[in-house]
Scaffold this motif. Sequence first.
Motif, PDB file in Angstrom:
ATOM      1  N   ARG A  14     -11.521  -1.052  50.912  1.00 16.37           N
ATOM      2  CA  ARG A  14     -10.993  -2.455  51.385  1.00 16.37           C
ATOM      3  C   ARG A  14     -11.859  -3.471  50.483  1.00 16.37           C
ATOM      4  N   LEU A  15     -11.091  -3.872  49.512  1.00 19.62           N
ATOM      5  CA  LEU A  15     -11.601  -5.093  48.672  1.00 19.62           C
ATOM      6  C   LEU A  15     -10.548  -6.279  48.649  1.00 19.62           C
ATOM      7  N   LEU A  16     -11.359  -7.491  48.495  1.00 21.41           N
ATOM      8  CA  LEU A  16     -10.616  -8.695  48.130  1.00 21.41           C
ATOM      9  C   LEU A  16      -9.739  -8.629  46.898  1.00 21.41           C
ATOM     10  N   PHE A  17      -8.547  -9.116  46.682  1.00 23.78           N
ATOM     11  CA  PHE A  17      -7.818  -9.107  45.435  1.00 23.78           C
ATOM     12  C   PHE A  17      -8.504  -9.517  44.219  1.00 23.78           C
ATOM     13  N   PRO A  18      -9.470 -10.533  44.172  1.00 27.88           N
ATOM     14  CA  PRO A  18      -9.986 -10.945  42.945  1.00 27.88           C
ATOM     15  C   PRO A  18     -11.078  -9.646  42.675  1.00 27.88           C
ATOM     16  N   THR A  19     -11.577  -8.991  43.690  1.00 28.72           N
ATOM     17  CA  THR A  19     -12.895  -8.275  43.352  1.00 28.72           C
ATOM     18  C   THR A  19     -11.940  -6.742  42.766  1.00 28.72           C
ATOM     19  N   ARG A  20     -10.928  -6.549  43.491  1.00 27.88           N
ATOM     20  CA  ARG A  20     -10.182  -5.461  42.895  1.00 27.88           C
ATOM     21  C   ARG A  20      -9.693  -5.727  41.669  1.00 27.88           C
ATOM     22  N   MET A  21      -9.152  -6.822  41.240  1.00 26.56           N
ATOM     23  CA  MET A  21      -8.691  -6.813  39.738  1.00 26.56           C
ATOM     24  C   MET A  21      -9.617  -6.816  38.919  1.00 26.56           C
ATOM     25  N   HIS A  22     -10.811  -7.413  39.292  1.00 25.13           N
ATOM     26  CA  HIS A  22     -12.126  -7.256  38.341  1.00 25.13           C
ATOM     27  C   HIS A  22     -12.447  -5.801  37.940  1.00 25.13           C
ATOM     28  N   LEU A  23     -12.458  -5.001  39.171  1.00 22.63           N
ATOM     29  CA  LEU A  23     -12.945  -3.701  38.815  1.00 22.63           C
ATOM     30  C   LEU A  23     -11.750  -2.780  38.218  1.00 22.63           C
ATOM     31  N   HIS A  24     -10.594  -3.229  38.074  1.00 20.64           N
ATOM     32  CA  HIS A  24      -9.528  -2.630  37.341  1.00 20.64           C
ATOM     33  C   HIS A  24      -9.793  -2.818  35.975  1.00 20.64           C
ATOM     34  N   ARG A  25     -10.108  -4.058  35.825  1.00 20.80           N
ATOM     35  CA  ARG A  25     -10.598  -4.613  34.369  1.00 20.80           C
ATOM     36  C   ARG A  25     -11.401  -3.914  33.917  1.00 20.80           C
ATOM     37  N   LEU A  26     -12.676  -3.794  34.562  1.00 17.79           N
ATOM     38  CA  LEU A  26     -13.913  -3.047  34.007  1.00 17.79           C
ATOM     39  C   LEU A  26     -13.780  -1.536  33.857  1.00 17.79           C
ATOM     40  N   PRO A  74       1.432  -5.470  45.703  1.00 13.47           N
ATOM     41  CA  PRO A  74       2.201  -5.392  46.723  1.00 13.47           C
ATOM     42  C   PRO A  74       1.495  -6.490  47.803  1.00 13.47           C
ATOM     43  N   LEU A  75       2.102  -7.280  48.124  1.00 11.88           N
ATOM     44  CA  LEU A  75       1.278  -8.271  49.198  1.00 11.88           C
ATOM     45  C   LEU A  75       0.954  -7.723  50.412  1.00 11.88           C
ATOM     46  N   ALA A  76       1.496  -6.657  50.592  1.00 19.17           N
ATOM     47  CA  ALA A  76       1.006  -5.980  52.098  1.00 19.17           C
ATOM     48  C   ALA A  76      -0.332  -5.207  51.738  1.00 19.17           C
ATOM     49  N   LEU A  77      -0.835  -4.821  50.298  1.00 17.93           N
ATOM     50  CA  LEU A  77      -1.781  -4.234  50.048  1.00 17.93           C
ATOM     51  C   LEU A  77      -2.979  -5.245  49.395  1.00 17.93           C
ATOM     52  N   ALA A  78      -2.657  -6.445  49.288  1.00 21.28           N
ATOM     53  CA  ALA A  78      -3.683  -7.381  48.446  1.00 21.28           C
ATOM     54  C   ALA A  78      -4.275  -8.045  49.665  1.00 21.28           C
ATOM     55  N   ASP A  79      -5.441  -7.492  49.889  1.00 21.28           N
ATOM     56  CA  ASP A  79      -6.400  -8.032  50.754  1.00 21.28           C
ATOM     57  C   ASP A  79      -6.984  -9.482  50.280  1.00 21.28           C
ATOM     58  N   ARG A  80      -6.526 -10.474  51.147  1.00 30.66           N
ATOM     59  CA  ARG A  80      -6.991 -11.736  50.856  1.00 30.66           C
ATOM     60  C   ARG A  80      -8.038 -12.234  51.694  1.00 30.66           C
ATOM     61  N   GLY A  81      -8.800 -11.350  52.350  1.00 32.24           N
ATOM     62  CA  GLY A  81      -9.769 -12.123  53.483  1.00 32.24           C
ATOM     63  C   GLY A  81      -9.555 -11.896  54.718  1.00 32.24           C
TER      64      GLY A  81
END
Length: 81
Positions: A14-26, A74-81
């Motif tokens: 379970r990761l917040l959306f910004p963290t998940r996006m940065h991990l994919h980027r790295l 998908p909004l259902a998968l995007a953990d926003r806190g």
Amino acid sequence: MDQAAGRPDAPGVRLLFPTRMHLHRLAQYSTAQEAMAHTLAHPPRPISPFVAERDGAEHLCIPDDLGFPITALPLALADRG
């Protein structure tokens, strides 16, 4: 966190959306030097996520020109806190 860094989409991670996006980027890079070169090519700027319909479902999105390999979840998968 090691599991999250290696596989941010793994079940149970379970990761917040910004963290998940940065991990994919790295995850695109095998060395710190490659990641740094990418960072220098895409200077930081404020990012405002937005909701948009994609493939018939609502997604949480970020702009496509920021250097991220994934720009929508998908909004259902995007953990926003």
